[in-house]
Design a protein around this motif. Structure first.
Motif, PDB file in Angstrom:
ATOM      1  N   GLU A   1       0.840  -1.204   0.000  1.00 35.83           N
ATOM      2  CA  GLU A   1       0.000   0.000   0.000  1.00 35.83           C
ATOM      3  C   GLU A   1       0.872   1.250   0.000  1.00 35.83           C
ATOM      4  OE1 GLU A   1      -3.549  -2.079   2.650  1.00 35.83           O
ATOM      5  OE2 GLU A   1      -2.346  -0.462   3.532  1.00 35.83           O
ATOM      6  N   LYS A   2       1.928   1.245   0.793  1.00 33.37           N
ATOM      7  CA  LYS A   2       2.834   2.400   0.862  1.00 33.37           C
ATOM      8  C   LYS A   2       3.499   2.661  -0.479  1.00 33.37           C
ATOM      9  CE  LYS A   2       3.677   1.947   5.790  1.00 33.37           C
ATOM     10  NZ  LYS A   2       4.588   1.494   6.837  1.00 33.37           N
ATOM     11  N   ARG A   3       3.881   1.588  -1.177  1.00 38.30           N
ATOM     12  CA  ARG A   3       4.515   1.755  -2.489  1.00 38.30           C
ATOM     13  C   ARG A   3       3.544   2.409  -3.472  1.00 38.30           C
ATOM     14  NH1 ARG A   3       5.535  -1.615  -7.300  1.00 38.30           N
ATOM     15  NH2 ARG A   3       7.427  -0.811  -8.231  1.00 38.30           N
ATOM     16  N   LEU A   4       2.300   1.926  -3.509  1.00 37.66           N
ATOM     17  CA  LEU A   4       1.301   2.514  -4.401  1.00 37.66           C
ATOM     18  C   LEU A   4       0.998   3.956  -4.011  1.00 37.66           C
ATOM     19  CD1 LEU A   4      -1.143  -0.510  -4.745  1.00 37.66           C
ATOM     20  CD2 LEU A   4       0.447   0.352  -6.474  1.00 37.66           C
ATOM     21  N   HIS A   5       0.890   4.215  -2.719  1.00 37.63           N
ATOM     22  CA  HIS A   5       0.580   5.565  -2.216  1.00 37.63           C
ATOM     23  C   HIS A   5       1.692   6.551  -2.592  1.00 37.63           C
ATOM     24  CE1 HIS A   5      -1.519   8.335   0.500  1.00 37.63           C
ATOM     25  NE2 HIS A   5      -0.316   8.720   0.904  1.00 37.63           N
ATOM     26  N   THR A   6       2.934   6.117  -2.473  1.00 41.76           N
ATOM     27  CA  THR A   6       4.076   6.989  -2.752  1.00 41.76           C
ATOM     28  C   THR A   6       4.097   7.445  -4.206  1.00 41.76           C
ATOM     29  OG1 THR A   6       5.385   5.967  -1.005  1.00 41.76           O
ATOM     30  CG2 THR A   6       6.610   7.110  -2.733  1.00 41.76           C
ATOM     31  N   GLY A   7       3.759   6.573  -5.131  1.00 42.28           N
ATOM     32  CA  GLY A   7       3.774   6.937  -6.545  1.00 42.28           C
ATOM     33  C   GLY A   7       2.527   7.618  -7.050  1.00 42.28           C
ATOM     34  N   ALA A   8       1.526   7.733  -6.214  1.00 42.60           N
ATOM     35  CA  ALA A   8       0.220   8.231  -6.661  1.00 42.60           C
ATOM     36  C   ALA A   8       0.230   9.697  -7.074  1.00 42.60           C
ATOM     37  CB  ALA A   8      -0.830   7.997  -5.582  1.00 42.60           C
ATOM     38  N   SER A   9       0.959  10.518  -6.372  1.00 41.13           N
ATOM     39  CA  SER A   9       0.987  11.945  -6.709  1.00 41.13           C
ATOM     40  C   SER A   9       1.545  12.153  -8.115  1.00 41.13           C
ATOM     41  CB  SER A   9       1.817  12.707  -5.674  1.00 41.13           C
ATOM     42  OG  SER A   9       1.781  14.082  -5.948  1.00 41.13           O
TER      43      SER A   9
END
Length: 169
Positions: free
Chosen positions: A135-143
């Motif tokens: 989840e953190k990996r996906l969240h980090t690239g979302a912006s």
């Protein structure tokens, strides 16, 4: 509004792939899979914000493995990131040969959904926070993905203006 965990929006959809869902190759229509993606993304988004939502965009959908007639298709989705009124939903689709149990990820996609009020105007939503490493990996690239979507939307608007609604160029 209280922030919510990514997993609070987790949604699963399973379907048996039947003959009307397939093309002349005996595999699931790409458009049918895209409809499933949009449906599960909307369910996930509504679970997150508890408001009606509309689809703003679907990032590229690459068909990695065919989904054959008689197999099952399982889609999983959850909200990975939020902006003011919009959210990014990650969708993973898995095909399963029900007789052998062989499973393969056939596609992944990011879907942007916007929460709307009773007048179909964008409305604020709660933020989301990741917990697991995935989840953190996906969240980090979302912006960065959000910025790419804004640029792509700008280009789409320019093309729409250039070609308009008239006869073919």
């Amino acid at each position: 509004m209280d922030a919510k965990r990514c997993m609070d929006s987790f949604a699963v959809k399973n379907s048996h792939v039947l003959p009307p869902d397939t093309n002349s190759h005996g595999t699931l229509f790409g458009g049918k899979l895209m409809a499933y993606i949009d449906d599960i993304a909307a369910i996930s988004a509504v679970r997150h914000c508890r408001q009606p939502v509309v689809t703003a965009s679907i990032d590229s959908v690459d068909f990695l493995h065919p989904v054959f007639e008689g197999h099952a298709i399982c889609l999983e989705a959850f909200v990975t990131w939020t902006h003011n009124t919009s959210m990014e939903v990650f969708v993973k689709a898995i095909t399963e040969d029900l007789l052998s149990g062989d499973r393969k990820v056939c596609t992944t996609a990011f879907v942007s959904m916007v929460a709307v009020d009773e007048n179909n105007r964008p409305t604020p939503i709660p933020t989301v926070y990741p917990e697991s490493d995935q989840e953190k990996r996906l969240h980090t690239g979302a912006s960065a993905r959000h910025e790419q979507r804004k640029e792509r939307r700008k280009e789409s608007k320019e093309l729409a203006e250039m070609y308009g609604t008239g006869l073919p160029w």
